[in-house]
Scaffold this motif. Structure first.
Motif, PDB file in Angstrom:
ATOM      1  N   VAL A  98       0.838  -1.204   0.000  1.00 41.90           N
ATOM      2  CA  VAL A  98       0.000   0.000   0.000  1.00 41.90           C
ATOM      3  C   VAL A  98       0.871   1.252   0.000  1.00 41.90           C
ATOM      4  O   VAL A  98       0.609   2.213  -0.728  1.00 41.90           O
ATOM      5  N   VAL A  99       1.933   1.253   0.793  1.00 39.64           N
ATOM      6  CA  VAL A  99       2.847   2.401   0.829  1.00 39.64           C
ATOM      7  C   VAL A  99       3.485   2.614  -0.542  1.00 39.64           C
ATOM      8  O   VAL A  99       3.552   3.742  -1.038  1.00 39.64           O
ATOM      9  N   LEU A 100       3.930   1.539  -1.175  1.00 37.92           N
ATOM     10  CA  LEU A 100       4.545   1.658  -2.496  1.00 37.92           C
ATOM     11  C   LEU A 100       3.565   2.204  -3.538  1.00 37.92           C
ATOM     12  O   LEU A 100       3.908   3.109  -4.309  1.00 37.92           O
ATOM     13  N   VAL A 101       2.362   1.697  -3.553  1.00 37.88           N
ATOM     14  CA  VAL A 101       1.384   2.134  -4.549  1.00 37.88           C
ATOM     15  C   VAL A 101       0.986   3.588  -4.327  1.00 37.88           C
ATOM     16  O   VAL A 101       0.990   4.399  -5.267  1.00 37.88           O
ATOM     17  N   LEU A 102       0.654   3.941  -3.096  1.00 37.29           N
ATOM     18  CA  LEU A 102       0.222   5.312  -2.816  1.00 37.29           C
ATOM     19  C   LEU A 102       1.346   6.319  -3.054  1.00 37.29           C
ATOM     20  O   LEU A 102       1.127   7.384  -3.638  1.00 37.29           O
ATOM     21  N   TRP A 103       2.553   5.992  -2.602  1.00 31.32           N
ATOM     22  CA  TRP A 103       3.650   6.933  -2.778  1.00 31.32           C
ATOM     23  C   TRP A 103       4.010   7.086  -4.259  1.00 31.32           C
ATOM     24  O   TRP A 103       4.381   8.157  -4.716  1.00 31.32           O
ATOM     25  N   THR A 104       3.891   5.994  -5.006  1.00 30.30           N
ATOM     26  CA  THR A 104       4.128   6.090  -6.440  1.00 30.30           C
ATOM     27  C   THR A 104       3.104   7.017  -7.097  1.00 30.30           C
ATOM     28  O   THR A 104       3.461   7.845  -7.946  1.00 30.30           O
ATOM     29  N   LEU A 105       1.853   6.908  -6.697  1.00 36.07           N
ATOM     30  CA  LEU A 105       0.830   7.820  -7.227  1.00 36.07           C
ATOM     31  C   LEU A 105       1.134   9.270  -6.842  1.00 36.07           C
ATOM     32  O   LEU A 105       1.024  10.173  -7.673  1.00 36.07           O
ATOM     33  N   PHE A 106       1.522   9.486  -5.590  1.00 37.92           N
ATOM     34  CA  PHE A 106       1.841  10.844  -5.145  1.00 37.92           C
ATOM     35  C   PHE A 106       3.037  11.415  -5.892  1.00 37.92           C
ATOM     36  O   PHE A 106       3.055  12.591  -6.255  1.00 37.92           O
ATOM     37  N   ILE A 107       4.042  10.597  -6.145  1.00 32.65           N
ATOM     38  CA  ILE A 107       5.235  11.104  -6.843  1.00 32.65           C
ATOM     39  C   ILE A 107       4.887  11.410  -8.302  1.00 32.65           C
ATOM     40  O   ILE A 107       5.402  12.378  -8.873  1.00 32.65           O
ATOM     41  N   LEU A 108       4.011  10.632  -8.912  1.00 36.05           N
ATOM     42  CA  LEU A 108       3.577  10.919 -10.281  1.00 36.05           C
ATOM     43  C   LEU A 108       2.771  12.219 -10.348  1.00 36.05           C
ATOM     44  O   LEU A 108       2.959  13.037 -11.262  1.00 36.05           O
TER      45      LEU A 108
END
Length: 108
Positions: free
Chosen positions: A60-70
């Motif tokens: 969940v951390v990886l997916v959400l942070w990836t969305l935020f960085i995009l």
């Protein structure tokens, strides 16, 4: 007088863009470090009663942070990606200048 205020406005705008870019690169560096640590955690994780919960939290951390960085990248770069129109114009101008330089030095 007017050009002085215009220059100040351009300077302030450029400083703001630079600050946004710097914050994005810090965000990206931190993201890379956290992804490396989470990947290491996946590699060394042993079986236990909370393994599934930790794995789910990491994903969940990886997916959400990836969305935020995009989203952050989109807000900082907004159409200034690799091959935009100004880049093409600059490259064409550079090639034409080099070609003119070759032609003038060729016969000298």
């Amino acid at each position: 007088m007017k050009s002085n205020t215009d220059d100040e406005k351009h300077l302030i705008k450029a400083q703001h863009k630079l600050r946004q870019l710097k914050i994005f690169y810090i965000h990206l560096a931190l993201y890379i470090v956290v992804v490396a640590l989470i990947s290491l955690n996946f590699y060394v994780m042993e079986e236990g009663p909370y393994t599934d919960n930790i794995t789910a939290l990491n994903i969940v951390v990886l997916v959400l942070w990836t969305l935020f960085i995009l989203i952050h990248a989109w807000s900082v770069f907004k159409g200034r990606f690799l091959f935009n129109k100004t880049w093409e114009d600059k490259k064409i101008e550079k090639i034409l200048k080099e070609k003119d330089k070759e032609e003038t030095t060729l016969w000298e």
